[in-house]
Design a protein around this motif. Structure first.
Motif, mmCIF file in Angstrom:
data_model
loop_
_atom_site.group_PDB
_atom_site.id
_atom_site.type_symbol
_atom_site.label_atom_id
_atom_site.label_comp_id
_atom_site.label_asym_id
_atom_site.label_seq_id
_atom_site.Cartn_x
_atom_site.Cartn_y
_atom_site.Cartn_z
ATOM 1 N N ARG A 279 0.844 -1.188 0.000
ATOM 2 C CA ARG A 279 0.000 0.000 0.000
ATOM 3 C C ARG A 279 0.877 1.235 0.000
ATOM 4 N N SER A 283 -3.413 5.319 3.054
ATOM 5 C CA SER A 283 -4.541 4.441 2.791
ATOM 6 C C SER A 283 -4.610 3.367 3.856
ATOM 7 N N SER A 284 -5.776 2.674 3.896
ATOM 8 C CA SER A 284 -5.897 1.581 4.851
ATOM 9 C C SER A 284 -5.005 0.438 4.418
ATOM 10 N N PHE A 302 -8.431 -5.947 6.610
ATOM 11 C CA PHE A 302 -7.895 -4.598 6.474
ATOM 12 C C PHE A 302 -7.680 -3.998 7.852
ATOM 13 N N SER A 304 -7.184 -0.132 9.578
ATOM 14 C CA SER A 304 -7.291 1.297 9.285
ATOM 15 C C SER A 304 -7.567 2.053 10.571
#
Length: 428
Positions: A279, A283-284, A302, A304
């Protein structure tokens, strides 16, 4: 030529009667040296607690007596009619295994035959360790089978995907009878444990390591398996670099599977290869991904920042890739009941706070299908302290320092006023 010496031909009717007499005398009669008894099944196998029927029959021109004999037949039920005897065992015990004898009489001749009954215990109680493997790190693989009998029919093998794993060094083996938990009395079943040395070069990112235990009973074979996931630890990234992620190799089948096979054939679903994602900043963080377009659709995890939450809280999300499914968290450090989160259809979340209590393995599962995905979080993603707590500590320390300074100024002011003495009294 003497015509009187020639044989007189028999009429057709007499020939037919003679043929029928010959057939009647030999019909159904066993040949010399041949055992006419037939026992089915020829290789009887039954699990402990199961039921089985043993049939013993005899072909004879006259009524024949057929009977199962032996003291152990009293543990079952014997039903006999002319030419057939049935031994029914409604609830087989391990002690019932062994030879079963059937005896019959045909035309004053006695026949006897035996069959070997196998009673086995092989529950799905296979255990493996360690719980996780890290690429580049060797380990001691341990695989155990519990509550089994007969123990000498077991074989152990390690697989990676659908290929048998080579290069393992066998270390040792332990064997012992299981014991009753309350009384300590030894049972008829056993536990078997084997250990192997796993070289570091064989531990790479990819499919799970799977221990397969097979019980070979001659004409039938049964197997159970248990898997160990390979987890890639994250490294500390620079702010401007791409972030490597944790991967998983969970397949569509649960870690434990059982298969019943014909001898010489085995079954087991292949595990898909692992993959990784990266990534960019801001961003997550996707911790897992689908292995490829041709592989099963696995859930993704994910990480985040949590919106509207202070203290550096993070949100760990497991997202299914197919609509109409439900996602559940099934494993986390500590107890799942202690975590805050939400499960809604194809999406499930957990709220994490920085600190070592939340370091460890997380695993989610999708239903239907029982597909699993895992990730491992450590101090690189969940540091021991976070920015919010550091700011609070700094603010608290600043307030305390201000109070100390204010007290010091007040003290100095009182000392100075006291040194000057009281004001002069008015003159009369």
């Amino acid at each position: 030529m003497n015509e009187a010496a020639l044989p007189v031909p028999l009429p057709p009717r007499a020939l037919l009667l003679l043929l029928l007499l010959l057939l009647q005398s030999s019909w159904g009669a066993p040949r010399e040296g041949e055992n006419p008894l037939r026992i089915t099944p020829a290789w009887p196998v039954v699990r402990a607690g199961g039921s089985i029927r043993l049939n013993c029959s005899l072909s004879c021109p006259k009524e024949a007596t057929v009977q199962w004999k032996g003291l152990d037949t009293s543990l079952g039920h014997v039903s006999s009619v002319p030419g057939l005897s049935v031994l029914t065992i409604p609830e087989a015990a391990l002690s019932m295994a062994g030879s079963k004898v059937c005896i019959s009489t045909c035309q004053d001749t006695t026949y006897q035959d035996t069959v070997e009954l196998l009673v086995y215990a092989f529950p799905d109680k296979v255990e493996v360790s360690p719980s996780l493997l890290v690429p580049g790190q060797g380990a001691t693989l341990v695989c155990s089978a519990r509550e089994v009998s007969p123990h000498d029919r077991l074989s152990f093998a390690w697989y990676r995907g659908d290929e048998e794993l080579r290069g393992l060094q066998a270390l040792d083996e332990d064997l012992g009878p299981e014991q009753e938990a309350e009384t300590g009395e030894e049972l008829e079943v056993f536990w078997v444990t084997k250990r192997w040395a796993l070289p570091a070069e064989l531990v790479t990112a990819g499919p799970e390591f799977r221990c397969r235990v097979e019980m070979d009973l001659g004409h039938q074979a049964f197997s159970h398996s248990r898997a160990i996931a390979v987890i890639s630890r994250m490294t500390s990234p620079a702010p401007s670099t791409l972030l490597p992620t944790t991967t998983t190799a969970a397949g569509p089948a649960p870690p434990s599977s059982v298969a019943s096979t014909v001898k010489g054939h085995s079954s087991g679903p292949p595990e898909p290869p692992a993959s990784s994602l990266t990534r960019g900043p801001g961003s997550s963080l996707p911790l897992t991904s689908n292995p490829g377009s041709g592989d099963p659709c696995l859930p993704k995890i994910f990480l985040s920042p949590m919106r509207g939450a202070g203290g550096g809280a993070l949100e760990l999300t497991c997202q299914a890739c197919e609509p109409g499914t439900s996602v559940h968290w099934i494993r986390a450090p500590g107890r799942l009941a202690d975590y805050q989160g939400q499960e809604a259809g194809a999406r499930a979340t957990l709220i994490l706070h920085p600190g070592p209590l939340n370091w460890g393995l997380y695993q989610c599962q999708v239903e239907p299908g029982s597909q699993k995905t895992s990730c491992y979080l450590d101090k690189e993603l969940l540091p021991e302290t976070d920015g919010g707590n550091s700011s609070a500590s700094l603010w608290t320390g600043g307030c305390l320092l201000g109070l100390i300074l204010a007290a010091f100024v007040a003290y100095r002011l009182r000392r100075r006023l006291g040194a000057q003495g009281p004001p002069d009294a008015a003159q009369p």
